[in-house]
Design an enzyme around this catalytic site. Structure first.
Site, mmCIF file in Angstrom:
data_model
loop_
_atom_site.group_PDB
_atom_site.id
_atom_site.type_symbol
_atom_site.label_atom_id
_atom_site.label_comp_id
_atom_site.label_asym_id
_atom_site.label_seq_id
_atom_site.Cartn_x
_atom_site.Cartn_y
_atom_site.Cartn_z
ATOM 1 N N GLY A 12 -0.122 -4.242 -96.116
ATOM 2 C CA GLY A 12 -0.836 -5.406 -96.471
ATOM 3 C C GLY A 12 -0.404 -6.147 -97.899
ATOM 4 O O GLY A 12 -0.005 -5.245 -98.760
ATOM 5 N N GLU B 7 -3.596 -8.308 -101.820
ATOM 6 C CA GLU B 7 -4.241 -7.796 -103.288
ATOM 7 C C GLU B 7 -2.758 -7.635 -104.189
ATOM 8 O O GLU B 7 -2.872 -7.777 -105.380
ATOM 9 C CB GLU B 7 -4.830 -6.342 -103.174
ATOM 10 C CG GLU B 7 -6.313 -6.438 -103.168
ATOM 11 C CD GLU B 7 -7.034 -7.132 -101.958
ATOM 12 O OE1 GLU B 7 -7.890 -7.868 -102.482
ATOM 13 O OE2 GLU B 7 -6.700 -7.062 -100.897
#
Length: 755
Positions: free
Chosen positions: A719, A722
């Site tokens: 991912g 962030e």
């Protein structure tokens, strides 16, 4: 020391689409305006709600004069604490999925005022304009109490952050004797690093449209959220509704960045009004009211760090002190990242809170890590200068292949490659080491760098796949897309798993009638929902294979699912690809009009126990500072990211670009000005809460370091939502020091701090 090596990527097949820079299928709808957001649904005979906010920070309501407003033709009702019915909500038991400890704020519950801009009334009228006008003439009287919104003055009231909040990790246990090592080390620095409150400012403001269906209490709720299932659970519990009575839909979300993780008060107010009035209602918040929905908390960090003459760390002490509200204990993982990034024989960490008369802070992109990484990466940079070691070399000297805080190997770690590839692309070896030694005319030129680290975590997720006889595949999951590219990467995953062209696949999301999925946050959507989509499609594939093997003279007879591949609309044998059957022929021969299957995914508890799982990045920044005016321009950034398998380089790059821009914004612009006399944020608008515009952003180069991690997730994904932001603010501050020789430890880094 040992380093875990990730499994190498599998051989690409002709039909592989995962990993390719494919455009979003939802893109045309967004750019043409046909994508419908929460405040845009055309519900017949709709009434409108307008929220009245408190002008004081603490006290209580003594009187609400509703008669003049109710006398206005077209005003339907005024809801306040005086007439809201008793609800399950008021027993304080019901929280949303990401609520911190304490008691959640309950709009219109009683006369008490807990923070400035708290909703005190909701006016319902036939038109939005009338509701807004009515709100302007509603007279509310208050008894004002003394408030405290000053974190600096609350140091004596600090308390240990409570354990148990989902996502909060207590500070690591101390090692060695940090105080003694610091005292004896030849090179040391101590600094206090601060940023004030920062607010989410997504383009789409929070709004809810509730369609009253006229069948008992049945509602269709269109909400701006990062998780429709969380909103449904919250609403159902508070109002005593079944899931069938409270369907929540969120097909498009115009940015969230954490502000939409918790159900915001407009959804409660809209549902309340709709149920009480038995009518369709829309409640929209203003830009000003968006500043009353949580924020990145004002945090003060103190760091003491030391090194020997060679540049090896001898001690690390990282303490953080942050604000929370009077009614909830909002916690962030702030100090832990220091211990994960750097090895040192002596360390200690602490994290404390103070209760202020503000609304509860909330998760905001890279919560905790954005705060912590600014402090530690600034401190490490300072220490590298003190030890006379190049900042990049200093980090390489103190690199760790295992997580020192948990004594676990990393599932994979390519941060060292981020350093090398980022430095090479940036040209770091051309850097003159002395501050104020690089110039471009009247501009002082500075180069700085910093690191970042973020959890690679999975959540439980589910999906449903349906393959129709015409060869089209539909996959549904209740996940969200706040702009990250969920629509396209899930379409890619489904298409590749069954070997179908992208145009034959449709992925649907954002509806609680679909299989449940986690909130979109924490950078876990791609791996969690992606794995569920893959599993659902594989289950369809298994059913297809069984049907194919029932065909006359099937070339696939006797083969297990593991021995076949789905490519270009075919099911074919791995060992002899000439043995194949067209998927459309299987469906036609079987007589089935569709094949359906469910898929689920979740974290592997064994891997969680054995490994530390994180994504990493290294940011390299060039700034130019006008020597006379002190103005700062970020002219060039290289952001090198190791985040596992990249499902779509185009959308992933966009995520890192956005994170990089936000890091620049955090470093140079973002600050909510809290007037402690009024207890209110004074710049609650786009005009005065500064964020970057096009002229502020120059060249940004994104590098994805090759990394695939089948331990962190079964599809190799970590991912990127962030990680792209982390380290950027520190790299900017470090570059400014290199340019000017002035070390600034308080964000934002404005002109006055350089004069």
């Amino acid at each position: 020391m040992s380093q875990t090596i990730a499994t190498p990527p599998t051989v690409r097949l002709d039909s592989d689409v995962v990993g390719r820079p494919i455009s979003r299928p939802d893109g045309p709808a967004k750019v043409s305006g046909s994508a419908t957001y929460a405040a845009e649904f055309n519900v017949p005979d709709l009434w409108y709600g307008y929220v009245v906010s408190s002008p004081i920070a603490k006290g209580k309501i003594t009187k609400i004069d509703t008669a003049p407003v109710l006398a206005l033709p077209g005003v339907k009702q005024i809801f306040s604490h005086e007439n809201v019915p008793t609800l399950a909500w008021f027993d304080r038991a019901y929280k949303d999925d990401v609520a911190p400890g304490g008691s959640p704020f309950r709009p219109l519950h009683d006369a008490e005022i807990l923070f400035s801009q708290q909703p005190v009334a909701l006016i319902i009228a036939e038109t939005f304009e009338l509701a807004r006008y009515a709100a302007s003439i509603l007279r509310v009287e208050y008894e004002v109490a003394e408030h405290n919104t000053d974190l600096e003055k609350s140091r004596g009231e600090a308390f240990d952050a409570p354990k148990g909040k989902t996502g909060f990790l207590p500070p690591p246990k101390p090692k060695g004797d940090a105080d003694k090592a610091y005292a004896e080390a030849p090179h040391k620095i101590q600094g206090e690093y601060t940023h004030h409150a920062q607010h989410h400012n997504p383009m789409e403001m929070f709004a809810t449209t509730v369609e009253w269906l006229g069948d008992g209490k049945k509602l269709k709720i269109y909400d701006k959220t990062q998780g429709a299932p969380n909103v449904q659970q919250y609403i159902a519990k508070i109002f005593g509704l079944s899931k069938e009575e409270a369907r929540v839909i969120s097909k498009f979300t115009g940015g969230g960045f954490g502000s939409g993780l918790r159900p915001q008060h407009q959804v409660f107010l809209a549902v309340l009004a709709s149920l009480e009035l038995e009518h369709s209602v829309r409640v929209s918040l203003t830009r000003s009211q968006m500043f009353s929905l949580g924020h990145r908390p004002h945090t003060i960090q103190d760091i003491k760090v030391s090194a020997d003459d060679q540049g090896y760390l001898q001690s690390l002490e990282h303490n953080a002190f942050a604000e929370t509200s009077q009614f909830e204990d909002e916690t962030e993982t702030v100090v832990n990242w220091s211990g994960i990034l750097y090895k040192t024989p002596n360390s200690k960490f602490d994290y404390k809170l103070a209760k202020l008369d503000v609304d509860t802070p909330a998760d905001m992109r890279a919560p905790g890590a954005a705060t912590g990484s600014f402090a530690i990466e600034s401190a490490i940079d300072e220490l590298s200068y003190e030890a006379k070691v190049d900042p990049l070399q200093f980090r390489l000297l103190n690199y760790t292949y295992e997580d020192p805080t948990e004594n676990k190997p990393f599932s994979s770690k390519r941060l060292i490659d981020c350093y090398h590839e980022g430095a090479a692309r940036f040209g770091w070896d051309q850097r003159s080491p002395e501050p104020r030694s690089m110039r471009d005319g009247n501009m002082l030129v500075g180069w700085g760098m910093a690191s970042g680290c973020w959890d690679a975590s999975m959540q439980k997720a589910a999906a449903k796949a349906t393959l129709k006889a015409d060869g089209t595949l539909t996959v549904n999951s209740a996940t969200n897309d706040q702009g990250a590219g969920t629509y396209v990467i899930m379409t890619q995953m489904a298409a590749q798993t069954l070997g179908l062209p992208m145009e034959k696949v449709q992925f649907n999301l954002g509806d609680t009638e679909y299989p449940t999925a986690p909130l979109q946050g924490g950078s876990w959507t791609a791996n969690s929902v992606g794995a569920a989509v893959k599993n659902a499609c594989q289950e369809v594939g298994k059913k297809l294979l069984k049907l194919a093997q029932k065909m006359d003279n099937s070339p696939l007879d006797g083969l297990d699912f593991e021995n076949v591949q789905f490519v270009n609309g075919l099911i074919r044998a791995n060992e002899d690809i000439s043995k194949s059957v067209a998927i459309k022929d299987v469906l036609q021969a079987s007589g089935e009009d569709k094949i359906e299957a469910d898929g689920k995914a979740g974290p592997n508890p064994i891997n969680l126990q054995k490994y530390s799982m994180h994504s990493h990045n290294a940011s390299f920044v060039e700034v130019k500072v006008d020597e006379d005016l002190g103005t700062i321009h970020v002219t060039r950034v290289v952001n090198a990211v190791a985040a596992g398998r990249i499902m779509n380089p185009k959308t992933a790059r966009s995520q890192v670009l956005g994170g990089t821009v936000w890091g620049i914004s955090m470093a140079l612009m973002e600050e909510a000005y809290l007037d402690n006399v009024q207890g209110r944020y004074m710049n609650h608008n786009y005009a005065e809460y500064h964020i970057p515009v096009n002229a502020d952003i120059h060249k940004i180069d994104v590098i994805f370091v090759e990394e695939e991690d089948d331990i962190a997730s079964p599809i190799g994904v970590k991912g990127v939502g962030e990680i792209g932001m982390l380290g950027v603010a520190a790299a900017v501050a470090n570059a400014v020091y290199h340019a000017t020789g002035k070390r600034v430890r308080e964000l934002p880094l404005t002109i006055d701090k350089l004069l």
